[in-house]
Design an enzyme around this catalytic site. Sequence first.
Site, short mmCIF file in Angstrom:
data_model
loop_
_atom_site.label_atom_id
_atom_site.label_comp_id
_atom_site.label_asym_id
_atom_site.label_seq_id
_atom_site.Cartn_x
_atom_site.Cartn_y
_atom_site.Cartn_z
N GLU A 99 55.15 2.55 107.12
CA GLU A 99 54.39 1.33 107.40
C GLU A 99 53.61 1.49 108.70
O GLU A 99 54.14 1.88 109.72
CB GLU A 99 55.34 0.13 107.47
CG GLU A 99 54.74 -1.16 108.00
CD GLU A 99 53.54 -1.69 107.20
OE1 GLU A 99 53.64 -1.81 105.97
OE2 GLU A 99 52.49 -1.96 107.82
N GLU A 108 52.99 -20.79 97.39
CA GLU A 108 53.30 -21.68 96.29
C GLU A 108 54.04 -20.82 95.27
O GLU A 108 53.56 -19.75 94.92
CB GLU A 108 52.00 -22.20 95.68
CG GLU A 108 51.15 -22.97 96.67
CD GLU A 108 49.73 -23.24 96.19
OE1 GLU A 108 49.20 -22.42 95.40
OE2 GLU A 108 49.15 -24.25 96.60
N TYR A 128 44.30 -16.83 84.87
CA TYR A 128 45.09 -17.90 85.50
C TYR A 128 45.34 -19.05 84.51
O TYR A 128 46.43 -19.61 84.47
CB TYR A 128 44.36 -18.44 86.74
CG TYR A 128 44.88 -17.90 88.05
CD1 TYR A 128 44.69 -16.57 88.41
CD2 TYR A 128 45.56 -18.72 88.95
CE1 TYR A 128 45.17 -16.07 89.61
CE2 TYR A 128 46.04 -18.23 90.16
CZ TYR A 128 45.83 -16.91 90.48
OH TYR A 128 46.30 -16.43 91.69
N VAL A 172 49.50 6.11 106.83
CA VAL A 172 49.24 7.16 105.85
C VAL A 172 47.73 7.32 105.73
O VAL A 172 47.01 6.34 105.50
CB VAL A 172 49.89 6.82 104.50
CG1 VAL A 172 49.49 7.83 103.43
CG2 VAL A 172 51.41 6.78 104.65
N SER A 226 44.84 -4.20 100.66
CA SER A 226 45.73 -5.25 101.18
C SER A 226 44.89 -6.47 101.50
O SER A 226 43.84 -6.36 102.14
CB SER A 226 46.46 -4.80 102.44
OG SER A 226 47.18 -5.90 102.99
N THR A 232 49.66 -13.49 93.84
CA THR A 232 51.00 -14.06 93.73
C THR A 232 52.03 -13.03 94.20
O THR A 232 51.84 -11.82 94.06
CB THR A 232 51.35 -14.44 92.28
OG1 THR A 232 51.33 -13.26 91.48
CG2 THR A 232 50.41 -15.47 91.71
N SER A 234 53.07 -8.66 92.90
CA SER A 234 53.50 -7.52 93.73
C SER A 234 54.87 -7.02 93.28
O SER A 234 55.10 -5.82 93.20
CB SER A 234 53.57 -7.93 95.20
OG SER A 234 52.27 -8.12 95.70
C1 LIG Z 1 46.96 -16.68 102.92
C2 LIG Z 1 47.83 -16.23 101.80
C3 LIG Z 1 48.28 -17.16 100.88
C4 LIG Z 1 49.09 -16.73 99.82
N1 LIG Z 1 49.54 -17.66 98.92
C5 LIG Z 1 50.39 -17.28 97.95
C6 LIG Z 1 50.96 -18.24 97.09
O1 LIG Z 1 50.67 -19.42 97.21
N2 LIG Z 1 51.84 -17.82 96.15
C7 LIG Z 1 52.19 -16.52 96.01
O2 LIG Z 1 53.02 -16.20 95.15
N3 LIG Z 1 51.61 -15.57 96.79
C8 LIG Z 1 50.74 -15.93 97.75
N4 LIG Z 1 50.18 -15.00 98.56
C9 LIG Z 1 50.24 -13.59 98.13
C10 LIG Z 1 51.41 -12.78 98.55
O3 LIG Z 1 51.85 -13.10 99.84
C11 LIG Z 1 50.96 -11.32 98.50
O4 LIG Z 1 50.36 -11.08 97.27
C12 LIG Z 1 52.05 -10.32 98.69
O5 LIG Z 1 52.83 -10.64 99.80
C13 LIG Z 1 51.42 -8.93 98.80
O6 LIG Z 1 52.42 -7.96 98.98
P1 LIG Z 1 52.09 -6.41 98.83
O7 LIG Z 1 53.28 -5.68 99.28
O8 LIG Z 1 51.59 -6.17 97.47
O9 LIG Z 1 50.88 -6.11 99.79
P2 LIG Z 1 50.75 -6.33 101.36
O10 LIG Z 1 51.58 -7.48 101.78
O11 LIG Z 1 49.31 -6.36 101.63
O12 LIG Z 1 51.44 -5.05 101.98
C14 LIG Z 1 50.79 -3.86 102.23
C15 LIG Z 1 51.49 -3.18 103.41
O13 LIG Z 1 51.04 -1.86 103.47
C16 LIG Z 1 50.72 -1.53 104.80
N5 LIG Z 1 49.72 -0.48 104.72
C17 LIG Z 1 48.50 -0.55 104.16
N6 LIG Z 1 47.86 0.62 104.26
C18 LIG Z 1 48.70 1.45 104.89
C19 LIG Z 1 48.59 2.81 105.27
N7 LIG Z 1 47.49 3.51 105.02
N8 LIG Z 1 49.66 3.39 105.87
C20 LIG Z 1 50.80 2.68 106.11
N9 LIG Z 1 50.93 1.37 105.80
C21 LIG Z 1 49.89 0.78 105.19
C22 LIG Z 1 50.18 -2.82 105.37
O14 LIG Z 1 50.25 -2.84 106.77
C23 LIG Z 1 51.13 -3.84 104.72
O15 LIG Z 1 52.29 -4.02 105.48
C24 LIG Z 1 49.42 -15.38 99.66
C25 LIG Z 1 48.99 -14.46 100.61
C26 LIG Z 1 48.20 -14.89 101.68
C27 LIG Z 1 47.75 -13.88 102.68
#
Ligand SMILES: Cc1cc2nc3c(=O)[nH]c(=O)nc-3n(C[C@H](O)[C@H](O)[C@H](O)COP(=O)(O)OP(=O)(O)OC[C@H]3O[C@@H](n4cnc5c(N)ncnc54)[C@H](O)[C@@H]3O)c2cc1C
Length: 601
Positions: free
Chosen positions: A56, A82, A200, A249, A291, A505, A509
């Site tokens: 990370e 949500e 959706y 990475v 991301s 959502t 993920s």
């Molecule tokens: C404002 C907002 C509102 C949301 N509302 C909702 C909702 O209402 N309901 C719901 O279910 N979901 C919601 N979500 C979505 C949900 O939070 C995300 O879809 C989910 O948390 C994404 O997780 P992820 O692990 O797929 O990606 P991310 O959380 O984006 O994780 C990616 C990780 O990889 C790391 N990374 C990236 N590139 C590299 C690299 N090259 N080297 C090392 N590390 C790296 C980043 O730093 C990060 O920590 C919302 C998100 C946001 C931001």
Amino acid sequence: MYYSSGNYEAFARPRKPAGVDDKTAWFVGAGLTSMASAVFMIRDGQLPGNRITILERLELPGGALDGIRKPHKGFVIRGGREMEDHMECLWDLFRTIPSLEVDGSVLDEFYWLNKDDPNYSLTRVTHERGKDAETHNEFGLSDKAQKEMMKVFLATREEMENKRIDEVVGEEFLASNFWLYWRTMFAFEEWHSALEFKLYLHRFVHHISGLPDLSALKFTKYNQYESLVLPMYRWLLDQGVTFEFSTEVTDIDFAFDGDRKQATRIHWIRDGVAGGVDLTEDDLVLTTIGSLTENSDDGNHHRPAALNEGPAPAWDLWRRIAAKDPSFGRPDVFAGDIAKSKWESATVTTTGPEIPKYIQKITKRDPFSGKVVTGGIVTAKDSAWLLSWTINRQPHFKAQSPDEIVVWVYGLFVDTPGDYVKKTMSECTGEEITQEWLYHLGVPEADIPELAAHGAKTVPVMMPYVTSFFMPRQAGDRPAVVPEGAVNFAFIGQFAETTRDTIFTTEYSVRTGMEAAYQLLGIDRGVPEVFNSTYDLRFLLKAATRLRDGSEVELPGPKFIGNKIISHLDHTEIGQLLTDFGVVPEVGGTVQRPRADDAIA
Ligand SMILES: Cc1cc2nc3c(=O)[nH]c(=O)nc-3n(C[C@H](O)[C@H](O)[C@H](O)COP(=O)(O)OP(=O)(O)OC[C@H]3O[C@@H](n4cnc5c(N)ncnc54)[C@H](O)[C@@H]3O)c2cc1C
């Protein structure tokens, strides 16, 4: 990998996959998708935790799933999640993770909380500075708008590819309450993907009746870092998983041999020093691509958040990988137009009783009660920024003082001057955003400057890529979770392709993480399929009636012909169903029945 539904497979323990003792797993990113996937590898694939490493770039886990108190700034939540009951993979995950709050799992904690204190809104939309807009939970869809929606619903995926929403619906639809509820709840803009809008509609058709008052939604006890990420992080550490923070990475090498594709090396920079690891076929690499919170920047009460359009490691890594094979996706479809994917949120922490008095007037609930307050977002529909705000059960952070209330505010139009501050949201400091919000709460103008200066502390956050996955797209733009021919790698997170589910959502993920773990380890258990409401006639009929604000269907042609058709259906299963769900009036001997034996509430 295959999908399953029902209890038969859900509770059977999968056997240990062949060869798992020889495997190691490397994850890029410590967001929800990687952490979930690691849990599934350990629980369902019996891969020992000490053979898993999570790389990370940041200094803490969770990625977009956040909640933090920043020194000298205050509490920050970039978003509030949500959630709903049919997040099949997510609840499959959290049934295993012990809660930090109750004697049970995170799922148990969430379930009982939402059972005892169900979420619903008493004021969903305001106008004229804090007055209830009295939308009366109605959708206000004209016949033309309903037809357009139906056309989108029935269209093939291909027909919706590369189209914007405003290319498939017209003015009447875009002026409806339905669109107001929808766009503010899910953060859709008119230029976003018609395909995502369609997906959706299918994915959440069972929640149509719960959209106007947000009774469709459920929420965690605290912010999602404390309620979801921390318990999972603890569990993974207990299993022996290694987290390598401050490790960016930079590239992954692949060897291609005909159709066979193998990842051969991960390159990283850790604390400024280049390093990496060579990979054999038994060393798996699961990469989070893209991301939504990449390059997000927070300002403070006296400084606006900056729009960071510079190098973006999550996107740049995917760009480098994508250049190596056409099946690895097209990152610039999503990340190539920041003006269309950005928006801004702000976390306001109020202190003392003054501002909460105005909040209570609108929400009709005491924000200090510890129970549901706004019940989801409240939208000021005549706000130039299209401001929405929400207050979850308080405290939203364990470290909050008893006289503090944490509020999440966001604007869909961040480049339009506000109604009170006359600046765009992106130009505003935390204090100015608070002023604009107080204005739409109905605080007398003379009191706004003092309350915004001393009654609250606000941290704005600009997120350049927050809706990047809503950009119009076509098949192939997102790579498959495990691309054809891949032997030791997968793509996970919001930009990897899985059928039927919808992005933005937590479930998406977790689902891609689960699919990757099951495929790469060969776990012989079905991944729970996406809830099948779109194939359930009962949900469709219920939604159809609700979308018409309860009015019965008018069959085309003269009324007596319509009545004739209906009377032919009388005493048939179809006639009974249509009557039960209020689609047609009671005719002849068919009476509307309460459907007590159906789980469709
Ligand atoms: C404002 C907002 C509102 C949301 N509302 C909702 C909702 O209402 N309901 C719901 O279910 N979901 C919601 N979500 C979505 C949900 O939070 C995300 O879809 C989910 O948390 C994404 O997780 P992820 O692990 O797929 O990606 P991310 O959380 O984006 O994780 C990616 C990780 O990889 C790391 N990374 C990236 N590139 C590299 C690299 N090259 N080297 C090392 N590390 C790296 C980043 O730093 C990060 O920590 C919302 C998100 C946001 C931001």
